[in-house]
Design a protein around this motif. Structure first.
Motif, PDB file in Angstrom:
ATOM      1  N   CYS A  26       0.818  -0.910   0.166  1.00  0.00           N
ATOM      2  CA  CYS A  26      -0.110   0.082  -0.081  1.00  0.00           C
ATOM      3  C   CYS A  26       0.961   1.162  -0.018  1.00  0.00           C
ATOM      4  N   ARG A  28       3.905   1.555  -0.862  1.00  0.00           N
ATOM      5  CA  ARG A  28       4.655   1.601  -2.186  1.00  0.00           C
ATOM      6  C   ARG A  28       3.831   2.226  -3.296  1.00  0.00           C
ATOM      7  N   GLN A  29       2.571   1.808  -3.406  1.00  0.00           N
ATOM      8  CA  GLN A  29       1.677   2.462  -4.406  1.00  0.00           C
ATOM      9  C   GLN A  29       1.249   3.814  -4.162  1.00  0.00           C
ATOM     10  N   ALA A  30       1.359   4.200  -2.819  1.00  0.00           N
ATOM     11  CA  ALA A  30       0.766   5.618  -2.346  1.00  0.00           C
ATOM     12  C   ALA A  30       1.948   6.455  -2.762  1.00  0.00           C
ATOM     13  N   ALA A  32       4.378   6.063  -5.029  1.00  0.00           N
ATOM     14  CA  ALA A  32       4.685   6.218  -6.462  1.00  0.00           C
ATOM     15  C   ALA A  32       3.600   6.967  -7.101  1.00  0.00           C
ATOM     16  N   GLY A  33       2.704   7.492  -6.384  1.00  0.00           N
ATOM     17  CA  GLY A  33       1.676   8.321  -6.906  1.00  0.00           C
ATOM     18  C   GLY A  33       0.410   7.634  -7.174  1.00  0.00           C
ATOM     19  N   GLN A  34       0.227   6.576  -7.121  1.00  0.00           N
ATOM     20  CA  GLN A  34      -0.813   6.016  -7.456  1.00  0.00           C
ATOM     21  C   GLN A  34      -1.761   5.595  -6.072  1.00  0.00           C
ATOM     22  N   THR A  35      -2.359   6.905  -5.704  1.00  0.00           N
ATOM     23  CA  THR A  35      -3.198   6.983  -4.416  1.00  0.00           C
ATOM     24  C   THR A  35      -4.251   5.993  -4.500  1.00  0.00           C
ATOM     25  N   ARG A  36      -4.924   6.157  -5.449  1.00  0.00           N
ATOM     26  CA  ARG A  36      -6.369   5.722  -5.776  1.00  0.00           C
ATOM     27  C   ARG A  36      -6.131   3.920  -5.403  1.00  0.00           C
ATOM     28  N   GLU A  37      -4.916   3.554  -6.156  1.00  0.00           N
ATOM     29  CA  GLU A  37      -4.510   2.069  -6.402  1.00  0.00           C
ATOM     30  C   GLU A  37      -4.479   1.529  -4.748  1.00  0.00           C
ATOM     31  N   GLY A  38      -3.267   2.670  -4.208  1.00  0.00           N
ATOM     32  CA  GLY A  38      -3.181   2.067  -2.565  1.00  0.00           C
ATOM     33  C   GLY A  38      -4.192   2.135  -1.616  1.00  0.00           C
TER      34      GLY A  38
END
Length: 66
Positions: A26, A28-30, A32-38
């Protein structure tokens, strides 16, 4: 009362994520700029924790009932 419920949900959600592989995924995704996916990954992980807790509660009540 609604405020206390909302605060309890947020605090419970944060404290329910122990340090481990799901937390790292979670974060790592947040980061990396992928907040929605996190957030989606965190919600899915917490939903599965709810399912596991319900299964354990049902199993233990069946054992005590027998």
């Amino acid at each position: 009362m609604i405020t206390a419920l909302c605060v309890g949900l947020v605090v419970g959600f944060v404290l329910a994520m122990p340090p481990g592989p799901m937390t790292i995924a979670c974060l790592r995704q947040a980061l990396a700029g992928q907040t929605r996916e996190g957030v989606a990954l965190a919600l899915a992980a917490s939903a599965m924790d709810i399912v596991y807790a319900l299964l354990a509660a049902m199993a233990s009540s069946a054992l005590f009932g027998a």
